[in-house]
Structure formats: C-alpha cells, structure tokens
Design an enzyme around this catalytic site. Structure first.
Site, PDB file in Angstrom:
ATOM      1  N   ASP A 135      45.809 -50.926   9.468  1.00  0.00           N
ATOM      2  CA  ASP A 135      44.471 -51.692   9.144  1.00  0.00           C
ATOM      3  C   ASP A 135      45.302 -53.030   9.126  1.00  0.00           C
ATOM      4  OD1 ASP A 135      42.921 -49.205   8.495  1.00  0.00           O
ATOM      5  OD2 ASP A 135      44.329 -49.853   6.595  1.00  0.00           O
ATOM      6  N   HIS A 163      41.914 -47.604   2.579  1.00  0.00           N
ATOM      7  CA  HIS A 163      41.958 -47.076   3.427  1.00  0.00           C
ATOM      8  C   HIS A 163      41.239 -46.083   4.524  1.00  0.00           C
ATOM      9  CE1 HIS A 163      44.018 -45.916   7.413  1.00  0.00           C
ATOM     10  NE2 HIS A 163      44.054 -45.087   7.321  1.00  0.00           N
TER      11      HIS A 163
END
Length: 305
Positions: A135, A163
């Site tokens: 990410d 996440h």
C-alpha cells in the site's frame, strides 16, 4: 532483498497438490543463473522447510474473490495460520528464540499476524510483522504520477491501520522532489477525493482487472519490506509496516497496526511526534475499529486464543 552481496538459499513450501508446480518454479530459478542464489529447495512439509531459516515469509492463505473484502476470508485465513502453528512452534521458534536476526513476515492481513503473535509465545512480538509496504508503494506511485516525477522522488508517505479498504494513506508529512506533497499539489482536490480511495481500492481494482490478486507488486513489496527491516531505512526516511502497537497515536496496544517506522540494526521503531488533525485521527479510529472487529472474529474462530 538482502542487499547486492548477500547470497541466499531458498526454501520453497507449498501444499502437496502443488508439488509439481513448485518443482517448475525451482527449475526456472535455477535456469535464471542468478548470481546470489546459492540453492533452491522445495518442500511440502512445514517441518522440513522451517529448519534453519533466517527469514520466514508466509504468503499462503485463501485468496479473496472479486467483490470480497479482507474480512470476508478472515476466519478461513486465521485457520490457515493456526494450522501450521504446532509445527512452527517445534521448528521455527527454537531458532527465533535464540537469534534476534530471525524475522517472520506475513504477506497477509494484519489480523493474521495478530493470530500468529498471540499463539506463538516463543517468537518475540517485534519479530512478527505484516505487509503494508504494498500500500505504501502504491501511494508513492500515485503521488509520483500525479506530480509528474519518478516515484523515487516521493518519500515519507504513511499507511495507517489495516491492509484493507479502511487504511488511511496519509501524505501530510511526505515530500516530492524535496517539497511537501501538499504544497506541490496545492489546490488539487485529487489528494482528498481521488488519492485516498485509489490506494484503498487498488487491490480490488487489480483483482477485477486480471481476475487474480496482486502478484508481482506484492512480491516486490515483500523484498522492500524485508530489505529495509534488515538493512535499515535511508537516513531521513520512514516506511510503512504492520507492527504490534505499543499504544502510539492512541491505538489499542497489541493490535498489529500499520505505522510509519524507521529501521536500524534489524529493529524497527515507530516514528513519534507527528501531528495529526481531527479528520486524520478519525480515519485512524475507523481502521482501528475494523481491526478490533477482526480480532473478535478471529477469537470466535475455532482454536484462536
């Protein structure tokens, strides 16, 4: 992954039905004649694969399908993690308990790392992390593209939290080509209206486009994560890692939460003293709440303590 001069021996583990495919991967790696690759061994036994490892990267799990969120497969993946624990306790843990150079990375949801932490008392909690570097890299790439520079010119973005689609990609303390990101993109509503949601939903977009979850980018991020953890983050920079919360920024202690961290000497430390406005704090509370809910789901799963 471990620098330009560190030879490696790979232990590749998969389930018995994937044995032939695993051998094919082994052959391809050998055929590449990679200068740092000193050996490739394949296993379908966790017990055999775990002996003597320095870095254990757990990437297995039940993949989500299009339209599913991480929490939709949480119970199944908690069971996957737990299923290997008995053997891990007998093989990996004696090594981890002695050497502080050994590390475990779960390239999976934060709560899976929490399950491993809670059920593996022989592994120091700080030696278990999860992957939010993917990410982080996505955020860097998005900012670089928007600013018209290479991604290497972007530094110190942050992924806070899980996440998942509740994560908070934060550019408030980041820079692009030495200039604060918000100043470089001043007046660009994309930072609030497009950037955050793009990073949050990037995995889902890739899943929809190719019918499979992220592969190459995830593998690259694993390498980035382990390299910085083991060799240290560049001076003046931090990266995002899912680590065990110590209560920093008001997050529940014990949760595996993505923070900005600096690494040195094989250890990570959470960056302290960053100022967060109320909207940012609200986003942290949202992703924390999801992690608390996932923890309860994991606790409700059979065998999770």
């Amino acid at each position: 992954m471990l620098g330009p001069n560190q030879p490696v021996i790979l232990h590749l583990l998969d389930i018995e039905p994937a044995k032939d495919a695993l051998m094919g991967v082994q052959m391809e790696l050998m055929d590449a004649a990679l200068p740092l690759l000193q050996g490739v061994h394949t296993f379908t036994s966790v017990e055999q694969a775990s002996v003597g490892v320095d870095v254990a990267i757990m990437v297995g799990g039940v993949p989500r399908k299009p339209g599913e969120e991480r929490k939709d497969v949480m119970a199944k993946n908690s069971a996957v993690v737990l299923g290997a624990l008995e053997i891990i306790m007998c093989t990996i843990i004696p090594t981890f308990g002695v050497s502080q150079s050994n590390r475990v990375l779960l390239a999976a949801a934060n709560t899976n790392a929490w399950v491993l932490k809670e059920n593996s008392p022989g592994i120091p909690a700080e030696n278990i992390t999860c992957l939010t570097r993917l990410d982080h890299n996505r955020a860097i790439a998005q900012v670089g593209e928007r600013a018209g520079v290479h991604s290497t010119a972007v530094k110190n973005v942050i992924i806070w939290g899980n996440h998942s689609s509740t994560q908070f990609p934060d550019v408030s303390h980041g820079s692009v080509a030495g200039q604060p990101i918000k100043a470089r993109l001043q007046g660009d509503s994309w930072l609030e209206e497009g950037f955050i949601s793009t990073v949050q939903q990037r995995g889902a977009a890739i899943l929809k486009a190719r019918g499979l979850s992220s592969a190459l980018s995830a593998a690259s991020s694993v390498c980035d994560h382990v390299r910085d953890w083991m060799l240290g983050t560049p001076k003046g920079s931090w990266v995002s890692m899912g680590v065990v919360s110590d209560g920093s920024y008001g997050i529940t202690p014990g949760l595996v939460f993505s923070y900005p961290v600096r690494c040195c000497g094989g250890k990570w430390s959470i960056v302290q003293g960053l100022q967060l406005d109320e909207p940012s704090l609200n986003r942290l509370r949202t992703t924390e709440q999801e992690l608390l809910e996932e923890r309860e789901m994991a606790l409700a799963s059979a065998g999770v303590r």
